[in-house]
Enzyme design. Structure first.
Site, PDB file in Angstrom:
ATOM      1  CE  LYS A  12      12.897  19.326  94.766  1.00 52.38           C
ATOM      2  NZ  LYS A  12      13.257  20.060  95.968  1.00 52.38           N
ATOM      3  CE1 TYR A  56       9.763  19.129  92.900  1.00 50.03           C
ATOM      4  CE2 TYR A  56       9.050  16.862  92.568  1.00 50.03           C
ATOM      5  CZ  TYR A  56       9.469  17.873  93.409  1.00 50.03           C
ATOM      6  OH  TYR A  56       9.585  17.629  94.755  1.00 50.03           O
ATOM      7  CB  SER A  74      11.357  14.281  95.154  1.00 54.33           C
ATOM      8  OG  SER A  74      10.285  13.453  94.771  1.00 54.33           O
TER       9      SER A  74
HETATM   10  P1  NAD Z   1       5.593  23.727 100.066  1.00 58.63           P
HETATM   11  O1  NAD Z   1       5.225  24.375  98.768  1.00 58.63           O
HETATM   12  O2  NAD Z   1       4.558  23.667 101.131  1.00 58.63           O
HETATM   13  O3  NAD Z   1       6.907  24.403 100.673  1.00 58.63           O
HETATM   14  C1  NAD Z   1       7.879  25.031  99.874  1.00 58.63           C
HETATM   15  C2  NAD Z   1       8.154  26.381 100.498  1.00 58.63           C
HETATM   16  O4  NAD Z   1       9.131  27.077  99.685  1.00 58.63           O
HETATM   17  C3  NAD Z   1       6.900  27.266 100.555  1.00 58.63           C
HETATM   18  O5  NAD Z   1       6.769  27.830 101.845  1.00 58.63           O
HETATM   19  C4  NAD Z   1       7.175  28.340  99.513  1.00 58.63           C
HETATM   20  O6  NAD Z   1       6.536  29.576  99.810  1.00 58.63           O
HETATM   21  C5  NAD Z   1       8.687  28.423  99.548  1.00 58.63           C
HETATM   22  N1  NAD Z   1       9.265  28.962  98.316  1.00 58.63           N
HETATM   23  C6  NAD Z   1       8.933  28.656  97.042  1.00 58.63           C
HETATM   24  N2  NAD Z   1       9.677  29.359  96.188  1.00 58.63           N
HETATM   25  C7  NAD Z   1      10.512  30.135  96.945  1.00 58.63           C
HETATM   26  C8  NAD Z   1      11.510  31.078  96.644  1.00 58.63           C
HETATM   27  N3  NAD Z   1      11.816  31.398  95.376  1.00 58.63           N
HETATM   28  N4  NAD Z   1      12.167  31.683  97.659  1.00 58.63           N
HETATM   29  C9  NAD Z   1      11.859  31.388  98.955  1.00 58.63           C
HETATM   30  N5  NAD Z   1      10.909  30.507  99.297  1.00 58.63           N
HETATM   31  C10 NAD Z   1      10.249  29.880  98.301  1.00 58.63           C
HETATM   32  O7  NAD Z   1       6.118  22.264  99.718  1.00 58.63           O
HETATM   33  P2  NAD Z   1       6.507  21.063 100.684  1.00 58.63           P
HETATM   34  O8  NAD Z   1       5.593  19.938 100.384  1.00 58.63           O
HETATM   35  O9  NAD Z   1       6.654  21.539 102.064  1.00 58.63           O
HETATM   36  O10 NAD Z   1       7.924  20.684 100.083  1.00 58.63           O
HETATM   37  C11 NAD Z   1       9.137  21.171 100.627  1.00 58.63           C
HETATM   38  C12 NAD Z   1      10.297  20.606  99.833  1.00 58.63           C
HETATM   39  O11 NAD Z   1      10.227  19.182  99.845  1.00 58.63           O
HETATM   40  C13 NAD Z   1      10.299  21.023  98.365  1.00 58.63           C
HETATM   41  O12 NAD Z   1      11.626  21.268  97.979  1.00 58.63           O
HETATM   42  C14 NAD Z   1       9.755  19.803  97.662  1.00 58.63           C
HETATM   43  O13 NAD Z   1      10.238  19.716  96.337  1.00 58.63           O
HETATM   44  C15 NAD Z   1      10.289  18.679  98.526  1.00 58.63           C
HETATM   45  N6  NAD Z   1       9.487  17.454  98.428  1.00 58.63           N
HETATM   46  C16 NAD Z   1       8.152  17.495  98.710  1.00 58.63           C
HETATM   47  C17 NAD Z   1       7.388  16.319  98.583  1.00 58.63           C
HETATM   48  C18 NAD Z   1       5.908  16.321  98.863  1.00 58.63           C
HETATM   49  O14 NAD Z   1       5.218  15.365  98.475  1.00 58.63           O
HETATM   50  N7  NAD Z   1       5.359  17.303  99.553  1.00 58.63           N
HETATM   51  C19 NAD Z   1       7.990  15.131  98.168  1.00 58.63           C
HETATM   52  C20 NAD Z   1       9.355  15.143  97.895  1.00 58.63           C
HETATM   53  C21 NAD Z   1      10.100  16.303  98.038  1.00 58.63           C
HETATM   54  N1  UFG Z   2      -4.623   9.235  93.462  1.00 59.46           N
HETATM   55  C1  UFG Z   2      -5.961   8.973  93.241  1.00 59.46           C
HETATM   56  N2  UFG Z   2      -6.822  10.033  93.287  1.00 59.46           N
HETATM   57  C2  UFG Z   2      -6.437  11.308  93.537  1.00 59.46           C
HETATM   58  C3  UFG Z   2      -5.056  11.566  93.762  1.00 59.46           C
HETATM   59  C4  UFG Z   2      -4.178  10.502  93.706  1.00 59.46           C
HETATM   60  O1  UFG Z   2      -6.357   7.837  93.010  1.00 59.46           O
HETATM   61  O2  UFG Z   2      -7.272  12.222  93.537  1.00 59.46           O
HETATM   62  C5  UFG Z   2      -3.670   8.110  93.439  1.00 59.46           C
HETATM   63  C6  UFG Z   2      -2.587   8.258  92.407  1.00 59.46           C
HETATM   64  O3  UFG Z   2      -3.014   7.753  91.171  1.00 59.46           O
HETATM   65  C7  UFG Z   2      -1.435   7.470  93.049  1.00 59.46           C
HETATM   66  C8  UFG Z   2      -1.661   7.640  94.542  1.00 59.46           C
HETATM   67  O4  UFG Z   2      -3.028   8.061  94.687  1.00 59.46           O
HETATM   68  O5  UFG Z   2      -1.585   6.121  92.728  1.00 59.46           O
HETATM   69  C9  UFG Z   2      -0.757   8.680  95.158  1.00 59.46           C
HETATM   70  O6  UFG Z   2      -0.864   9.874  94.400  1.00 59.46           O
HETATM   71  P1  UFG Z   2      -0.193  11.251  94.870  1.00 59.46           P
HETATM   72  O7  UFG Z   2      -0.510  12.247  93.814  1.00 59.46           O
HETATM   73  O8  UFG Z   2      -0.593  11.545  96.258  1.00 59.46           O
HETATM   74  O9  UFG Z   2       1.348  10.897  94.921  1.00 59.46           O
HETATM   75  P2  UFG Z   2       2.334  10.443  93.747  1.00 59.46           P
HETATM   76  O10 UFG Z   2       3.010   9.220  94.250  1.00 59.46           O
HETATM   77  O11 UFG Z   2       1.682  10.351  92.458  1.00 59.46           O
HETATM   78  O12 UFG Z   2       3.278  11.710  93.665  1.00 59.46           O
HETATM   79  C10 UFG Z   2       4.225  11.974  94.672  1.00 59.46           C
HETATM   80  C11 UFG Z   2       4.578  13.468  94.728  1.00 59.46           C
HETATM   81  C12 UFG Z   2       5.236  13.912  93.456  1.00 59.46           C
HETATM   82  C13 UFG Z   2       6.399  13.017  93.150  1.00 59.46           C
HETATM   83  C14 UFG Z   2       5.961  11.557  93.144  1.00 59.46           C
HETATM   84  C15 UFG Z   2       7.083  10.605  92.941  1.00 59.46           C
HETATM   85  O13 UFG Z   2       3.400  14.221  94.945  1.00 59.46           O
HETATM   86  O14 UFG Z   2       5.719  15.235  93.632  1.00 59.46           O
HETATM   87  O15 UFG Z   2       5.368  11.244  94.393  1.00 59.46           O
HETATM   88  O16 UFG Z   2       7.957  10.664  94.018  1.00 59.46           O
HETATM   89  F1  UFG Z   2       6.890  13.344  91.933  1.00 59.46           F
END
Ligand code: NAD
Ligand code: UFG
Length: 341
Positions: free
Chosen positions: A153, A149, A125
């Site tokens: 990572k 978190y 991330s």
């Molecule tokens: P998500 O929660 O939808 O997907 C994660 C999946 O991992 C889920 O299906 C969950 O059931 C599974 N999981 C959790 N713990 C587990 C375990 N112990 N064993 C097996 N499976 C397990 O999240 P996502 O948004 O799809 O994110 C996927 C990956 O991308 C994550 O590693 C997350 O940290 C990373 N990521 C997500 C974002 C975001 O904004 N969504 C941003 C940066 C990185």
């Molecule tokens: N925001 C609002 N109202 C809401 C939710 C979010 O105004 O109800 C704003 C936040 O303040 C931010 C922007 O919308 O300015 C985006 O917010 P998100 O929560 O969607 O995303 P972030 O950038 O804060 O967080 C994301 C991931 C995190 C990660 C972070 C940094 O969700 O897991 O990027 O990479 F840690």
């Protein structure tokens, strides 16, 4: 057939990657314990593609389950998405986060070592960069995660880099995602947050369906043109295509043994909260109530990727803009107002 294992492949990003891998001619095995997902996502993936992924239920911390998985499937490469991702929860439950994200990853890498699987793509991330002062963020920007978190990572990035550095024939890649949003154009799969949605897109989507009263815009006193914070939102299908490119690369002659390149996946364009709100209203065709409230603790003003390395190394560039992100996210939410349940 080349077979890719997607850990966490039933989740939001994993289901889109699984779909795109199948559409690109790969076989896919999904390994997930459904901690934050539903089997239905995989049923839907099967419905909208020609192929169907194999689904194995299990926990990445369960070494025996991983051994059985690799013993019974011939895996060529792994995309490791499984893990926990809620920043606030990671502050409240750090031991749980280190256990699942770090210990779970080492269990997976140990199983790969034991079974001779030597290519891994890790879902990292942009949060590992912490609060950098210079934008856009390059891969060489110093890392300084500010919550458990983000620390998990970064640790897994380092563990994978060390294992790849000495493993015979190992080649890996770390992908640092910016803000993944949107859904597959079919409206069949998408983001289904359990509980209260912390993130902007899923929150707006729930206001649009009437599940929530209004959007709270967290602060309009940031030093940006309209006063609201700016992020680099990336369409989840662009992100999925980036993973297919990463796998293509690792399985090709272009990749170097014992290397783990780090690559940002973003668009390079930032949008403010107000711009996102306006784009959502346009996509829905109606007014979405919103109110300015106080800043959210820990938020930074602007987060934007330098996405040039992905283009140079992988030949990948995001192609979908903000309008498509909102339209596709809305199509999914409108057709599935309660997600998969
Ligand atoms: P998500 O929660 O939808 O997907 C994660 C999946 O991992 C889920 O299906 C969950 O059931 C599974 N999981 C959790 N713990 C587990 C375990 N112990 N064993 C097996 N499976 C397990 O999240 P996502 O948004 O799809 O994110 C996927 C990956 O991308 C994550 O590693 C997350 O940290 C990373 N990521 C997500 C974002 C975001 O904004 N969504 C941003 C940066 C990185
Ligand atoms: N925001 C609002 N109202 C809401 C939710 C979010 O105004 O109800 C704003 C936040 O303040 C931010 C922007 O919308 O300015 C985006 O917010 P998100 O929560 O969607 O995303 P972030 O950038 O804060 O967080 C994301 C991931 C995190 C990660 C972070 C940094 O969700 O897991 O990027 O990479 F840690």
């Amino acid at each position: 057939m080349t077979t890719i294992l997607t850990t966490g492949g039933a989740g939001y990003i994993g289901s889109h990657i699984t779909l795109e891998l199948l559409n690109s001619g790969y076989d896919v095995v999904v390994f997930d314990n459904f901690h934050n997902s539903s089997r239905k996502s995989i049923e839907r993936v099967s419905r909208i593609t020609n192929g169907a992924p194999k689904l194995v239920e299990g926990d990445i911390r369960d070494q025996a389950a991983l051994d059985a998985l690799f013993a019974s499937h011939k895996i060529d490469a792994v995309i490791h998405l499984a893990g926990l991702k809620a920043v606030g929860e990671s502050v409240a439950r750090p031991a749980f986060y280190y256990d699942v994200n770090v210990a779970g990853s080492t269990a997976l890498f140990n199983a790969m070592l034991k079974h001779g699987v030597r290519h891994a793509v890790f879902s990292s991330s942009a949060t590992v960069y912490g609060e950098p002062e210079i934008m856009p963020i390059e891969e060489t920007t110093a890392t300084a995660p500010v919550n458990p978190y983000g620390k998990t990572k970064l640790m897994v990035e380092q563990i994978l880099t060390d294992i790849t550095g000495i493993g015979e024939g190992w080649r890996s890649m770390v992908l640092r995602y910016f803000n993944p949003v949107g859904a597959h154009i079919s409206g069949q799969i998408g983001e289904d947050p359990l509980g209260f949605p912390d993130n902007l897109f899923p929150f707006i989507a729930q206001v649009a369906t009437g599940r929530r009263e209004k959007l709270n815009i967290f602060g309009d006193d940031y030093p940006t043109p309209d006063g609201t914070a700016i992020r680099d939102y990336i369409h989840v299908m662009d992100l999925a295509r980036g993973h297919v490119k990463a796998i293509d690369y690792l399985l090709s002659e272009r990749a170097e043994n014992n290397q783990t390149p780090i690559v940002n996946l973003g668009t390079g364009n930032g949008f403010s909260v107000k711009e996102v709100h306006a784009a959502w209203q346009k996509a829905c065709g109606f007014n979405i109530p919103a109110e300015i409230t106080a800043r959210r603790d820990g938020d930074v003003t602007i987060y934007c990727a330098d996405a040039s390395k992905a283009e140079a190394l992988l030949g990948w560039k995001a192609s979908q803009g903000l309008a498509e992100m909102c339209e596709d996210h809305w199509r999914w939410q409108k057709a599935n107002p309660q997600g998969y349940s």
